[in-house]
Design an enzyme around this catalytic site. Structure first.
Site, short mmCIF file in Angstrom:
data_model
loop_
_atom_site.label_atom_id
_atom_site.label_comp_id
_atom_site.label_asym_id
_atom_site.label_seq_id
_atom_site.Cartn_x
_atom_site.Cartn_y
_atom_site.Cartn_z
CG ASP A 1 -10.63 3.10 -4.87
OD1 ASP A 1 -10.07 3.16 -5.98
OD2 ASP A 1 -10.77 4.08 -4.11
N GLY B 1 -10.70 6.72 -7.72
CA GLY B 1 -10.06 7.44 -8.83
C GLY B 1 -9.86 8.88 -8.40
N GLY C 1 -9.53 11.71 -9.93
CA GLY C 1 -10.42 12.70 -10.54
C GLY C 1 -11.82 12.64 -9.95
CD GLU D 1 -5.32 7.90 -9.97
OE1 GLU D 1 -4.88 7.48 -8.89
OE2 GLU D 1 -6.54 7.99 -10.21
CB SER E 1 -0.46 13.54 11.09
OG SER E 1 0.91 13.18 11.14
CG ASP F 1 -9.21 4.36 4.51
OD1 ASP F 1 -8.11 4.55 3.97
OD2 ASP F 1 -10.16 3.81 3.92
CB ALA G 1 -9.56 9.57 -1.06
CB ALA G 2 -6.13 12.11 3.17
N GLY G 3 -5.60 13.24 0.26
CA GLY G 3 -5.09 14.28 -0.63
C GLY G 3 -6.14 14.79 -1.60
CG ASP G 4 -7.86 12.19 -4.34
OD1 ASP G 4 -6.91 12.74 -4.94
OD2 ASP G 4 -8.08 10.98 -4.38
CB SER H 1 -14.00 9.14 3.34
OG SER H 1 -13.18 9.75 2.34
#
Length: 302
Positions: free
Chosen positions: A12, A38, A40, A137, A220, A243, A246-249, A288
């Site tokens: 990234d 990434g 994955g 991806e 949120s 930030d 990658a919250a979904g990851d 994170s």
């Protein structure tokens, strides 16, 4: 029990700026940094940080990024015996994050575009695994092949349909849990998803395509889970986001980790929400991801 992840590994390249640029606009940014990412790899790190045995099947390039990405995954205790090398560049993601923690991302597949669903590699990764995490991806045909093999091996298949693209009808029937965010749900069903009512309508459409569980990630606002005739909004943990990359990851990693340990579905969603909540208070993707102790502390305080 283990979690297997079939998916992308990126470097990234992140710029922070006051706002997201519009077409043709040049902005002065605050800062720049690079970090391993990434979808994955992010999901694999999220699981590993929660003390879950995690095996990643992916591909990196023979460039400098490739070596750094492999070493980083090793440092997070992710099993990378299923990570191969492509004689060319690694995948990269160009990310802009604004002062409100919103982001835009452009991905160049690189080595990710060459990933194959090798049955021997996958069978090894599925050993003692309960869950397979997938994203889009990497070539969708390969993710579909991995899902087929996972189902024959009795794994729970979780698909994060990102980047959004049309899914073959068979994919819906192979996936146990589909986890789009609001924009991905829009692409899949053709109408805006921005509140509980619209999420319920989108989830109903997706369930009708053959997926038994739909979890729509709504930032949120939390997540909306639908299963059969039952639907429920799970609110997000209140945090100050810096930030959201990658919250979904992080959510998918927490969800998979809990399911791999046999937790109830509702509890697994809370694991996902707690993992995501902590992740958005920190900069970067993999850096994170919270530890198990941090997630347990947040769950205990809720």
């Amino acid at each position: 029990m283990a979690v297997a992840v079939f998916g992308s590994i990126n470097m990234d390249l992140v710029v922070r700026a006051p706002q997201l640029p519009t077409a043709g606009q040049t902005l002065t940014g605050h800062s720049f940094f690079s970090a391993a990412g990434g979808k994955g790899a992010n999901q694999a790190v999220a699981c590993a940080q929660l003390d879950i045995q995690t095996r990643l099947i992916g591909c990196v390039g023979t460039d400098t990024f490739g070596a750094v990405l492999r070493q980083g995954l090793n440092n997070y205790r992710v099993d990378i015996s299923g990570v191969t090398e492509f004689d060319g560049p690694s995948g990269v993601a160009l990310i802009t994050v604004d002062d409100y923690a919103e982001n835009t991302i452009v991905i160049v597949a690189g080595a990710n575009g060459t990933l194959k669903a090798d049955s021997v590699v996958l069978e090894g990764a599925f050993r003692d695994a309960r869950v397979l995490l997938l994203q889009l991806e990497v070539p969708i045909a390969e993710s579909l092949a991995a899902a087929r093999l996972a189902r024959t091996n009795g794994l729970t298949v979780i698909l994060d349909p990102a980047p959004a693209q049309p899914l073959p009808p068979e994919f819906y029937r192979l996936v146990d849990i589909l986890t789009p965010n609001e924009s991905e749900a829009l692409q899949l069903v053709g109408h805006t998803v921005n509140n509980e009512q619209s999420a319920a309508a989108a989830a109903k459409t997706l369930l009708e395509r053959g997926t038994p569980n739909v979890i729509i990630k709504m930032g949120s606002k939390g997540v909306y889970w639908a299963h059969g005739a039952v639907g429920r909004l799970f609110p997000a943990y209140p945090v100050q986001a810096v930030d959201t990359v990658a919250a979904g990851d992080a959510f998918n990693g927490g969800l998979a980790a809990a399911l791999s340990e046999g937790h109830a579905f509702e509890d697994a969603i809370q694991w996902g929400l707690a993992t995501a909540a902590i992740s958005v208070t920190r900069i970067g993707a993999q850096p994170s991801m919270p530890s198990r102790a941090e997630v347990m502390a947040l769950l205990a305080g809720s």
